[in-house]
Scaffold this motif. Structure first.
Motif, PDB file in Angstrom:
ATOM      1  N   ASN A   2      46.388  68.470   7.211  1.00  0.00           N
ATOM      2  CA  ASN A   2      45.580  69.518   7.839  1.00  0.00           C
ATOM      3  C   ASN A   2      44.558  68.915   8.793  1.00  0.00           C
ATOM      4  OD1 ASN A   2      46.948  71.514   6.451  1.00  0.00           O
ATOM      5  ND2 ASN A   2      45.443  71.611   4.786  1.00  0.00           N
ATOM      6  N   ARG A   3      43.973  67.801   8.361  1.00  0.00           N
ATOM      7  CA  ARG A   3      42.987  67.115   9.200  1.00  0.00           C
ATOM      8  C   ARG A   3      43.650  66.605  10.484  1.00  0.00           C
ATOM      9  NH1 ARG A   3      38.007  64.538   8.654  1.00  0.00           N
ATOM     10  NH2 ARG A   3      37.763  62.558   9.736  1.00  0.00           N
ATOM     11  N   LEU A   4      44.830  66.013  10.348  1.00  0.00           N
ATOM     12  CA  LEU A   4      45.560  65.519  11.512  1.00  0.00           C
ATOM     13  C   LEU A   4      45.871  66.659  12.482  1.00  0.00           C
ATOM     14  CD1 LEU A   4      47.150  63.345  13.066  1.00  0.00           C
ATOM     15  CD2 LEU A   4      49.105  63.829  11.573  1.00  0.00           C
ATOM     16  N   ASN A   5      46.258  67.814  11.944  1.00  0.00           N
ATOM     17  CA  ASN A   5      46.591  68.964  12.796  1.00  0.00           C
ATOM     18  C   ASN A   5      45.379  69.462  13.575  1.00  0.00           C
ATOM     19  OD1 ASN A   5      49.322  69.058  12.150  1.00  0.00           O
ATOM     20  ND2 ASN A   5      48.980  70.319  10.331  1.00  0.00           N
ATOM     21  N   ILE A   6      44.201  69.379  12.946  1.00  0.00           N
ATOM     22  CA  ILE A   6      42.986  69.785  13.656  1.00  0.00           C
ATOM     23  C   ILE A   6      42.758  68.872  14.856  1.00  0.00           C
ATOM     24  CG2 ILE A   6      40.473  69.970  13.521  1.00  0.00           C
ATOM     25  CD1 ILE A   6      40.760  70.804  10.628  1.00  0.00           C
ATOM     26  N   TYR A   7      42.924  67.560  14.644  1.00  0.00           N
ATOM     27  CA  TYR A   7      42.731  66.611  15.744  1.00  0.00           C
ATOM     28  C   TYR A   7      43.752  66.855  16.859  1.00  0.00           C
ATOM     29  CZ  TYR A   7      39.254  63.776  13.324  1.00  0.00           C
ATOM     30  OH  TYR A   7      38.103  63.337  12.718  1.00  0.00           O
ATOM     31  N   LYS A   8      44.984  67.186  16.471  1.00  0.00           N
ATOM     32  CA  LYS A   8      46.001  67.471  17.489  1.00  0.00           C
ATOM     33  C   LYS A   8      45.637  68.720  18.287  1.00  0.00           C
ATOM     34  CE  LYS A   8      50.050  65.298  15.343  1.00  0.00           C
ATOM     35  NZ  LYS A   8      51.377  65.532  14.722  1.00  0.00           N
ATOM     36  N   LYS A   9      45.116  69.729  17.594  1.00  0.00           N
ATOM     37  CA  LYS A   9      44.734  70.971  18.283  1.00  0.00           C
ATOM     38  C   LYS A   9      43.557  70.744  19.230  1.00  0.00           C
ATOM     39  CE  LYS A   9      46.430  74.234  14.816  1.00  0.00           C
ATOM     40  NZ  LYS A   9      46.066  75.255  13.792  1.00  0.00           N
ATOM     41  N   ILE A  10      42.639  69.857  18.841  1.00  0.00           N
ATOM     42  CA  ILE A  10      41.520  69.536  19.733  1.00  0.00           C
ATOM     43  C   ILE A  10      42.053  68.954  21.042  1.00  0.00           C
ATOM     44  CG2 ILE A  10      39.499  68.033  20.046  1.00  0.00           C
ATOM     45  CD1 ILE A  10      39.023  68.285  17.018  1.00  0.00           C
ATOM     46  N   GLY A  11      43.049  68.074  20.933  1.00  0.00           N
ATOM     47  CA  GLY A  11      43.721  67.548  22.124  1.00  0.00           C
ATOM     48  C   GLY A  11      42.851  66.700  23.028  1.00  0.00           C
ATOM     49  N   LEU A  12      41.904  65.985  22.421  1.00  0.00           N
ATOM     50  CA  LEU A  12      40.982  65.190  23.239  1.00  0.00           C
ATOM     51  C   LEU A  12      41.713  64.112  24.034  1.00  0.00           C
ATOM     52  CD1 LEU A  12      38.111  64.441  24.082  1.00  0.00           C
ATOM     53  CD2 LEU A  12      37.947  63.017  22.032  1.00  0.00           C
ATOM     54  N   ILE A  13      42.650  63.434  23.398  1.00  0.00           N
ATOM     55  CA  ILE A  13      43.364  62.349  24.075  1.00  0.00           C
ATOM     56  C   ILE A  13      44.178  62.894  25.247  1.00  0.00           C
ATOM     57  CG2 ILE A  13      45.134  60.571  23.787  1.00  0.00           C
ATOM     58  CD1 ILE A  13      44.129  60.282  20.872  1.00  0.00           C
ATOM     59  N   GLU A  14      44.808  64.059  25.042  1.00  0.00           N
ATOM     60  CA  GLU A  14      45.577  64.669  26.130  1.00  0.00           C
ATOM     61  C   GLU A  14      44.669  65.052  27.303  1.00  0.00           C
ATOM     62  OE1 GLU A  14      48.005  64.840  22.540  1.00  0.00           O
ATOM     63  OE2 GLU A  14      45.916  65.367  22.972  1.00  0.00           O
ATOM     64  N   ARG A  15      43.450  65.460  26.996  1.00  0.00           N
ATOM     65  CA  ARG A  15      42.515  65.867  28.050  1.00  0.00           C
ATOM     66  C   ARG A  15      42.115  64.701  28.948  1.00  0.00           C
ATOM     67  NH1 ARG A  15      39.017  70.759  27.173  1.00  0.00           N
ATOM     68  NH2 ARG A  15      39.897  71.929  25.448  1.00  0.00           N
ATOM     69  N   LEU A  16      42.267  63.480  28.439  1.00  0.00           N
ATOM     70  CA  LEU A  16      41.842  62.325  29.227  1.00  0.00           C
ATOM     71  C   LEU A  16      42.681  62.148  30.479  1.00  0.00           C
ATOM     72  CD1 LEU A  16      41.149  59.679  26.434  1.00  0.00           C
ATOM     73  CD2 LEU A  16      39.504  61.081  27.677  1.00  0.00           C
ATOM     74  N   SER A  17      43.866  62.711  30.491  1.00  0.00           N
ATOM     75  CA  SER A  17      44.716  62.609  31.674  1.00  0.00           C
ATOM     76  C   SER A  17      44.532  63.791  32.622  1.00  0.00           C
ATOM     77  CB  SER A  17      46.191  62.516  31.257  1.00  0.00           C
ATOM     78  OG  SER A  17      46.404  61.362  30.470  1.00  0.00           O
ATOM     79  N   ASN A  18      43.645  64.702  32.244  1.00  0.00           N
ATOM     80  CA  ASN A  18      43.371  65.869  33.070  1.00  0.00           C
ATOM     81  C   ASN A  18      42.477  65.465  34.249  1.00  0.00           C
ATOM     82  OD1 ASN A  18      41.829  68.250  34.000  1.00  0.00           O
ATOM     83  ND2 ASN A  18      42.932  69.312  32.371  1.00  0.00           N
ATOM     84  N   PRO A  19      42.836  65.847  35.483  1.00  0.00           N
ATOM     85  CA  PRO A  19      42.014  65.472  36.646  1.00  0.00           C
ATOM     86  C   PRO A  19      40.550  65.892  36.519  1.00  0.00           C
ATOM     87  CG  PRO A  19      44.114  66.354  37.374  1.00  0.00           C
ATOM     88  CD  PRO A  19      44.064  66.559  35.893  1.00  0.00           C
ATOM     89  N   VAL A  20      40.306  67.061  35.902  1.00  0.00           N
ATOM     90  CA  VAL A  20      38.918  67.520  35.733  1.00  0.00           C
ATOM     91  C   VAL A  20      38.139  66.542  34.858  1.00  0.00           C
ATOM     92  CG1 VAL A  20      37.453  69.359  34.824  1.00  0.00           C
ATOM     93  CG2 VAL A  20      39.548  69.940  36.059  1.00  0.00           C
TER      94      VAL A  20
END
Length: 339
Positions: free
Chosen positions: A228-246
């Motif tokens: 459940n904890r891992l799923n929360i981190y996946k939903k946050i998606g912080l690492i994926e956001r690092l590739s966002n131009p913004v």
């Protein structure tokens, strides 16, 4: 005779211990009573100020004396916590987070807001687990609002201090911040902060990034709570956001602030640590960007001039020199859409 003296001595010690415990209990009780009294005074003034504000019969200037008195009460609570650490738990037990802190954080009064932030920080320092468990999630919205919207730099710093102790290892609150605010408030405020506060901001971002990388790198989770904890981190998606131009351009704003306002090595240090974490995410965004190129050339210059400082802080200067040179070389290559 000696046996009688021994018994008498032990009895005396027992009396002293009982008396001492009694005195301690009285001191704690007196301190607790003082805490209850000041909380009740605060609540009464808050109710009166709220009533006047809702009725609209008084101007803000006429209501301000109530807020002045409430800020004094909040400061008194901080002093009572310092005098007797058990009062931190008593304050929480008496529902002080709801009636004193969370109900008033949105009030735009510098003195009151300052003391409420001081009190909140004190609670996180003295009773971190209990405070975290009892602090309502919407309180973090107000803290980020203060950090983002208050014009007073000292207030921004106090709000950031609270986020620094509240957000790490707290995916539930991180998820709320990302959902309601995103990363924008943090990198947009960089140019409005002094070097010390930017250092704290970068260190907070580094801590949270390390946390996300660690949790998501784990291959096996045996317990449901871990999954459940891992799923929360996946939903946050912080690492994926690092590739966002913004996000990349937001980070570039922070790097630019570090370059233009504070070229000191102690502020650059957390930047280097952050660069190591994100070095594969933003190349595509930064490529061909002259501002980014100049920033990284300045970083390389700072590293060269103050290499001994970075080495003393445990930074591998050779590794970072190679990393920065790679950045610079790649940034000189235009993006495909510019060819």
């Amino acid at each position: 005779m000696s046996q009688i003296c021994g018994i008498s001595f032990c009895f005396s010690l027992l009396l002293i211990k009982v008396y001492s415990c009694g005195v301690d209990d009285l001191v704690h009780k007196k301190s607790e009573n003082a805490l209850v009294t000041v909380i009740e005074k605060f609540e009464q003034k808050a109710a009166a100020a709220d009533k006047l504000d809702r009725e609209g019969t008084k101007s803000q200037e006429e209501i301000y004396p109530y807020y002045d008195d409430m800020s004094v009460d909040a400061n008194t609570i901080v002093d009572l916590l310092d005098d007797d650490p058990t009062n931190a738990y008593k304050f929480l037990e008496f529902g002080g987070i709801g009636t004193v802190i969370n109900s008033q954080l949105a009030i735009f009064h510098l003195g009151l807001r300052t003391q409420l932030l001081n009190l909140t920080k004190k609670l996180f320092e003295m009773a971190p687990s209990t405070t975290n468990a009892m602090m309502p999630p919407n309180a973090v919205d107000k803290i980020v609002d203060i950090f983002e919207g208050d014009s007073d730099e000292g207030i921004k710093a106090k709000a950031l201090d609270i986020l620094y102790v509240w957000l790490p290892n707290n995916p539930r609150i991180q998820a709320r911040v990302m959902k309601t605010k995103g990363l924008e408030p943090f990198y947009e405020q960089a140019l409005k902060l002094d070097g010390t506060v930017v250092n704290i901001l970068l260190d907070l971002f580094n801590k949270i990034l390390e946390e996300h990388y660690y949790v998501r790198s784990q291959k096996k989770y045996s317990r449901t709570s871990d999954l459940n904890r891992l799923n929360i981190y996946k939903k946050i998606g912080l690492i994926e956001r690092l590739s966002n131009p913004v996000t990349c351009n937001g980070l570039l704003n922070i790097f630019e602030a570090t370059n233009s306002r504070w070229q000191s090595a102690d502020v650059t240090l957390p930047v280097f640590k952050l660069l190591k974490k994100v070095n594969n995410h933003c190349f595509g965004v930064f490529k061909g960007n002259n501002k980014a190129l100049q920033i990284f050339e300045n970083f390389l210059k700072t590293l060269t001039e103050k290499e001994s400082f970075f080495s003393e802080k445990g930074l591998n200067a050779t590794e970072f020199r190679i990393m920065l040179k790679t950045y610079i070389e790649k940034l000189k290559i235009p993006r495909n859409d510019e060819l």
